[in-house]
Write an enzyme that holds these catalytic residues in place. Sequence first.
Site, short mmCIF file in Angstrom:
data_model
loop_
_atom_site.label_atom_id
_atom_site.label_comp_id
_atom_site.label_asym_id
_atom_site.label_seq_id
_atom_site.Cartn_x
_atom_site.Cartn_y
_atom_site.Cartn_z
N HIS A 135 46.07 39.33 25.26
CA HIS A 135 44.83 38.78 25.83
C HIS A 135 43.74 39.83 25.60
CE1 HIS A 135 42.05 37.69 29.12
NE2 HIS A 135 42.59 36.49 29.08
N ASP A 212 51.42 43.94 30.41
CA ASP A 212 50.48 42.98 31.00
C ASP A 212 51.31 41.81 31.53
OD1 ASP A 212 48.86 40.82 31.46
OD2 ASP A 212 47.69 40.99 29.62
N GLN A 215 50.87 36.60 33.07
CA GLN A 215 51.46 35.26 32.97
C GLN A 215 52.92 35.23 33.40
OE1 GLN A 215 49.88 32.52 32.47
NE2 GLN A 215 47.92 33.37 31.83
N LYS A 238 46.89 34.17 39.79
CA LYS A 238 47.82 33.41 38.93
C LYS A 238 49.18 33.24 39.62
CE LYS A 238 45.79 35.09 34.61
NZ LYS A 238 44.94 34.02 34.11
N CYS A 376 41.03 33.46 25.07
CA CYS A 376 40.85 34.93 25.10
C CYS A 376 41.94 35.64 24.30
CB CYS A 376 40.82 35.49 26.52
SG CYS A 376 39.43 34.89 27.47
N1 7TS Z 1 46.42 38.98 30.50
C1 7TS Z 1 46.90 37.75 30.28
C2 7TS Z 1 48.18 37.56 29.54
C3 7TS Z 1 46.19 36.65 30.78
O1 7TS Z 1 46.68 35.43 30.57
C4 7TS Z 1 44.98 36.86 31.49
C5 7TS Z 1 44.15 35.70 31.97
C6 7TS Z 1 44.56 38.16 31.70
C7 7TS Z 1 45.30 39.20 31.19
C8 7TS Z 1 43.34 38.49 32.50
O2 7TS Z 1 43.56 38.21 33.84
P1 7TS Z 1 42.38 38.37 34.92
O3 7TS Z 1 42.94 37.76 36.15
O4 7TS Z 1 42.10 39.82 35.04
O5 7TS Z 1 41.23 37.60 34.35
N2 7TS Z 1 44.38 34.50 31.28
C9 7TS Z 1 43.63 33.39 31.35
C10 7TS Z 1 43.96 32.23 30.67
O6 7TS Z 1 44.96 32.08 29.96
N3 7TS Z 1 43.04 31.30 30.93
O7 7TS Z 1 42.11 31.83 31.75
C11 7TS Z 1 42.47 33.14 32.03
#
Ligand code: 7TS
Length: 419
Positions: A135, A212, A215, A238, A376
């Site tokens: 990501h 990371d 997910q 999430k 992303c």
């Molecule tokens: N890493 C992964 C694998 C992600 O899917 C996401 C967000 C992030 C990092 C960033 O997370 P945040 O909570 O700091 O924003 N993924 C997604 C997505 O798949 N659709 O919207 C956000």
Amino acid sequence: MSSSASTGTKTVSGFDVQEARKIFPLLHVTAHNKPLIYFDNAATSQKPEVVIDALSTYYSEYNANIHRGVHFLAQTASQAYDEARIKVQKFIHAQSEREIIFTRGTTESINLVASTWGRKNISEGDEIILSVMEHHSNIVPWQMLCEEQKATLKIIPMNDNGELLLEEYKKLISSKTKLVAVVHVSNSLGTINPVKEIIRIAHEKNIPVLVDGAQAIAHDTVDVQDLDCDFYAFSGHKMFGPTGIGCLYGKLHLLESMPPYQGGGEMIQSVSFEKTTYNEVPFKFEAGTPNIADAIALGTAVDFLNSIDRKSASAYEHELMIYASEKLKLIDGVKLIGTAENKTSVVSFIIEGVNAMDAGMYLDTLGIAVRTGHHCTEPVMKRLHIPGTIRASFMFYNTKEEVDVMIEGLNKAIKLLKK
Ligand code: 7TS
């Protein structure tokens, strides 16, 4: 919820999805006058009532600043905040609660490591290994660090199914490698990466690994000690918790060796104009008034996850993913993107002659929430020579009937939109 009810609504995997749906208020709203079908769980999960209540209870019954007041409210709030940290520690099987730092989420957790551990340990000529399926939040902070320190990124490639090539990974490791940062589960492909093996290989050369886990955390059990990862980043929103809160796990000796992230209150032991000494871990990394309410509600989300049968929830999510994939394959012109052997509950696909965003907008008119675009993960799209995908990401509260409605909607979208 999963095993006790005898409502006759259980799935093949033994998970009672109708019981699960009852406790998520947002699953019962309409969108464009249609019952909402929420297939955007990889972006954020919906929240169970208990989490929503935890926020409201905090603000209506014991709102106070923490770790600084002697009064009743301050003590109650401090205790709840500290307990939330312990809940997270136990949830990811960390050795000590001091290894859990509350952040705004995955993005901030990774930025924290890049700015503190990274600035201290990465210098000119060093290399950081990432994978092609990261990501953006596990790319850009390292790229910024590399620019500043004159270091280089090396990228683990993947095959056409979306599986990382471990032999290529091994070839990338050299005496210049100072860190491996890799995603546990890909948000755009659904691939579950063999992170334990990736970590083992890096550790043979004493290279630390950041995972990371954005997910992975909601869908499977995470055991940071078993993985032996050095850092693990994830977001509360999430995993049924609120937005604006997340965690960084770090091995204690690494956290202790790192300089602070931000300066301010809470992170200090003593301040004078001549010299400031810092508080101990984890407070050293939590400058200022923290996100008290959301941390407490994240603790409630952890309680919620502990209260369900996660094994059957996860098996059911897998069942949904397979069901949707099989149905999608029957539609003329649909191509699945991300067909790894080891996959979580994400289906990404493209439709020949139909723009992904147009299809997504059409599904929206039917009350179906999917995400379209590059998610992303632009390098993944570049690798596969596509601009983006339509992504349906499932949680255990989704149903096969909802998948059927999406399939029907896609068939209509194709008739209307195909060029
Ligand atoms: N890493 C992964 C694998 C992600 O899917 C996401 C967000 C992030 C990092 C960033 O997370 P945040 O909570 O700091 O924003 N993924 C997604 C997505 O798949 N659709 O919207 C956000």
